[in-house]
Write a protein that holds these residues in place. Structure first.
Motif, short mmCIF file in Angstrom:
data_model
loop_
_atom_site.label_atom_id
_atom_site.label_comp_id
_atom_site.label_asym_id
_atom_site.label_seq_id
_atom_site.Cartn_x
_atom_site.Cartn_y
_atom_site.Cartn_z
N ILE A 40 61.99 -103.60 33.13
CA ILE A 40 61.93 -101.88 33.17
C ILE A 40 63.33 -101.40 32.96
O ILE A 40 63.47 -100.34 32.22
CB ILE A 40 61.40 -101.50 34.65
N THR A 41 64.33 -102.27 33.40
CA THR A 41 65.67 -101.49 32.89
C THR A 41 65.86 -101.91 31.50
O THR A 41 66.56 -100.89 31.02
CB THR A 41 66.65 -102.88 33.75
N GLU A 42 65.24 -102.69 30.77
CA GLU A 42 65.57 -102.93 29.43
C GLU A 42 64.63 -101.85 28.53
O GLU A 42 65.05 -101.41 27.70
CB GLU A 42 65.23 -104.18 28.86
N LEU A 43 63.65 -101.57 29.05
CA LEU A 43 62.87 -100.31 28.75
C LEU A 43 63.52 -99.08 28.65
O LEU A 43 63.74 -98.31 27.75
CB LEU A 43 61.51 -100.18 29.34
N TRP A 44 64.19 -98.65 29.97
CA TRP A 44 64.88 -97.47 30.26
C TRP A 44 66.13 -97.59 29.22
O TRP A 44 66.35 -96.53 28.68
CB TRP A 44 65.57 -97.36 31.67
N ARG A 45 66.67 -98.79 28.85
CA ARG A 45 68.00 -98.75 28.06
C ARG A 45 67.49 -98.52 26.69
O ARG A 45 68.08 -97.68 25.75
CB ARG A 45 68.62 -100.28 28.07
N ALA A 46 66.25 -98.99 26.10
CA ALA A 46 65.67 -98.77 24.79
C ALA A 46 65.39 -97.21 24.73
O ALA A 46 65.66 -96.40 23.81
CB ALA A 46 64.59 -99.44 24.36
N LEU A 47 64.89 -96.53 25.76
CA LEU A 47 64.58 -95.20 25.94
C LEU A 47 65.53 -93.92 25.96
O LEU A 47 65.71 -93.10 25.35
CB LEU A 47 63.40 -94.60 26.72
N PHE A 48 66.62 -94.48 26.79
CA PHE A 48 67.53 -93.53 27.03
C PHE A 48 68.96 -94.01 27.27
O PHE A 48 69.85 -93.33 27.50
CB PHE A 48 67.25 -93.17 28.56
N GLY A 49 69.37 -95.07 26.66
CA GLY A 49 70.56 -95.70 26.47
C GLY A 49 71.05 -96.78 27.67
O GLY A 49 71.80 -97.51 27.47
N SER A 50 70.45 -96.29 28.73
CA SER A 50 70.54 -96.91 30.05
C SER A 50 69.95 -96.23 31.09
O SER A 50 69.59 -95.00 30.99
CB SER A 50 71.94 -97.16 30.46
N TYR A 51 69.60 -96.80 32.34
CA TYR A 51 68.86 -96.27 33.31
C TYR A 51 69.95 -95.23 33.95
O TYR A 51 69.48 -94.20 34.35
CB TYR A 51 68.78 -97.25 34.60
#
Length: 139
Positions: A37-48
């Motif tokens: 999930i952390t990596e998904l958020w990084r891919a979507l938003f740059g980072s959580y």
């Protein structure tokens, strides 16, 4: 550029994640999901953290269900796949799949609820999240 949905993150089982029998201790599968999930958020938003700073919204786990189908062991290469979707005005539910060499070893769901980052009260998903998940799903 939005992350592709489903989003897959590779992981290798480390020795310290295994019990004395050499099998991944069950709680570590939750860590694998959290890392993904952390990596998904990084891919979507740059980072959580960037997401929280930009929106003032945090997400908290409201429900987690896992079904174990087989065990992973030290040095296994795993693929953790999440397929997130907005399921209400304030919730994101992700389908979870963990595979080893093409064999499904775990499946489940995790539901996150959006909350105000300071007050921790439930809020609607921000437009940034709705747009990113919608764009990712369309990709």
């Amino acid at each position: 550029m939005p992350a592709a949905v489903p989003f897959t993150h590779p992981l290798r089982v480390r020795y310290n994640e295994c019990d004395p029998q050499g099998v991944v201790f069950n709680a570590n599968y939750v860590v694998y999901v959290d890392v993904t999930i952390t990596e998904l958020w990084r891919a979507l938003f740059g980072s959580y953290q960037r997401f929280v700073e930009a929106t003032g919204v945090d997400v908290v786990v409201a429900d987690l269900q896992l079904r174990f189908r087989a065990s992973a062991r030290f040095d296994d290469e795993l693929e953790v796949t999440l397929t997130p979707a907005l399921t209400s005005a304030s919730s994101v539910t992700s389908q979870i799949a963990i595979d080893r060499s093409g064999t499904r070893i775990l499946e489940g769901t995790i539901r996150h609820v959006c909350v105000d980052a300071r007050a921790l009260t439930k809020v609607p998903a921000p437009a940034l999240m709705r747009d990113a998940l919608g764009a990712a799903a369309a990709a």
